[in-house]
Design an enzyme around this catalytic site. Structure first.
Site, short mmCIF file in Angstrom:
data_model
loop_
_atom_site.label_atom_id
_atom_site.label_comp_id
_atom_site.label_asym_id
_atom_site.label_seq_id
_atom_site.Cartn_x
_atom_site.Cartn_y
_atom_site.Cartn_z
N SER A 79 -9.70 1.86 3.03
CA SER A 79 -8.89 2.63 2.10
C SER A 79 -7.85 1.80 1.33
O SER A 79 -7.25 2.28 0.39
CB SER A 79 -8.16 3.73 2.88
OG SER A 79 -7.25 3.17 3.84
N SER B 21 -9.93 -0.42 7.23
CA SER B 21 -9.35 -0.26 5.90
C SER B 21 -8.67 -1.50 5.31
O SER B 21 -8.25 -1.47 4.15
CB SER B 21 -8.35 0.91 5.89
OG SER B 21 -9.03 2.14 5.94
N LYS C 103 0.84 -1.20 0.00
CA LYS C 103 0.00 0.00 0.00
C LYS C 103 0.87 1.25 0.00
O LYS C 103 1.90 1.30 0.68
CB LYS C 103 -0.92 -0.02 1.23
CG LYS C 103 -1.95 1.09 1.26
CD LYS C 103 -2.85 0.97 2.49
CE LYS C 103 -3.91 2.06 2.55
NZ LYS C 103 -4.79 1.94 3.73
#
Length: 372
Positions: free
Chosen positions: A132, A156, A57
């Protein structure tokens, strides 16, 4: 197909059309690194992650690759160091293919709030992948990587894993080092993992877990053998089912699926107990006060002076204003304003201080449940 050929094909696929808009950038040296790993495999000296392709990420630092947090304010930032979790992956010969797309600064639950465009769900590209960490979930679900790192502040990892049909876990706070993770809400942030199955997820978690002196919140507790524990099954395990989680707003299909899984656990020998977490109704309000307050403080560092975007057209005040106006997206601005408000002198006691007290009550509910 050998490992290096597979990596070459994946890299080309992402460069050609970036399926699902899952990646922000890739490692141009990934093919050469895969050849080195392949040789280690042949020589019998490879680490536990050899042969695994991994996405990271884009709020987790990888030396030499841009770490943008999917934000215009950091679009050209390249960190000079690796996050601890990245060093652990590299030590075990994991191949990091690139950085995955996300909601800007991890603020969102749909992966639509990205400077680089929205992520699409591989299950149905007309749907969102959750957020997210939507890029990491989509990359695993779409076969672009074997496993991926994400971060979880308020769902997330868990939510996009569910949306994309993969396995995701947010470890206990302090189980995994946060050194090298760009902060959103420091008392809630945690790095976790995605995998195609439980075994891959356990493998990656076993590599990144453990104490790190670079993170003062990281706990010095031995890392368990997750594979061995999985083989034990659930017989004798006591599992609490909070009655407050089955209230108003729960989708009927989800409720039925959860209850089916509970019955399967019971068939496997687990002991199911209904429990109460009485302060559950306050959790979302408490989260949004604490998370935005910490975000307001953490994101104050992006001022155009030290690194990242810098818009200099006038005096110092205008540099601050113009840099943040152009660099931050609307969702990030909204959360900064909310956080600044609850921390302001006239409202601190009414909101932030009260939220911290309620947080202790919520924690107390869980401690009582586990002590029983």
């Amino acid at each position: 197909m050998d490992f290096s050929d597979r990596v070459k094909d994946l890299l080309q696929r992402i460069k050609n059309d970036n399926p699902y808009n899952a990646f922000i950038n890739v490692d141009e040296d990934a093919v050469e690194k895969s050849r080195e790993i392949q040789q280690k495999i042949k020589d019998g000296r490879a680490g536990r992650l050899a042969g695994k392709v991994i996405g990271v990420k884009d709020n987790i630092c990888v030396k030499g690759l841009p770490t943008t947090c999917a934000s215009g304010i950091l679009k050209d930032f390249v960190p000079p160091y690796n996050a601890t979790v990245v060093n652990k992956i590299l030590k075990e010969d994991g191949l990091i293919l690139g950085k995955t797309n996300m909601d800007e600064f991890a603020m969102g639950s749909s992966s639509e709030h990205s400077f680089f465009g929205a992520v699409r769900n591989p299950v149905d590209e007309s749907k969102v992948p959750g957020g997210s960490s939507g890029g990491s979930a989509a990359a695993v679900a779409g076969g672009l990587v074997d496993m991926a790192l994400g971060s979880d502040t308020g769902g997330s990892i868990r939510q996009p894993a569910a949306f994309c049909g993969v396995v995701g876990i947010k470890p206990t706070y302090g189980r995994v080092s946060r050194f090298g993770l760009v902060a959103f809400a420091s008392s809630l942030d945690q790095i976790g993992v995605f995998g195609k199955n439980v075994y891959d997820t356990a493998l990656l978690l076993s590599v990144i877990a453990g104490y790190d002196s670079m993170d003062s919140t990281c706990m010095d507790v031995p890392v368990g053998n997750y594979f061995r524990d999985m083989e034990k099954g659930v017989k004798g395990l006591r599992i609490g089912i909070p009655q407050e989680y089955f209230g108003e707003g729960l989708d009927k299909e989800i409720e039925e699926r959860v209850k089916f899984c509970v019955s399967e656990l019971e068939k496997g020998g687990a002991k199911i107990a209904e429990i109460s977490l009485p302060h559950t109704k306050y959790t979302i309000a408490t989260y949004y006060i604490i998370a935005t307050a910490e975000a307001s403080s953490n994101l104050a560092r992006y001022d155009g002076v030290k690194y990242g975007l810098s818009v200099r057209k006038g005096n110092l005040d205008s540099m601050y204003d113009d840099t943040r106006h152009q660099g931050f997206g609307n969702e990030v601005k909204r959360r900064i304003m909310l956080g600044t408000y609850v921390l302001s002198a006239g409202y601190y006691d009414a909101y932030y201080s009260k939220a911290q007290k309620v947080r202790r009550l919520i924690k107390g509910d869980f401690m009582k449940a586990f002590d029983n």
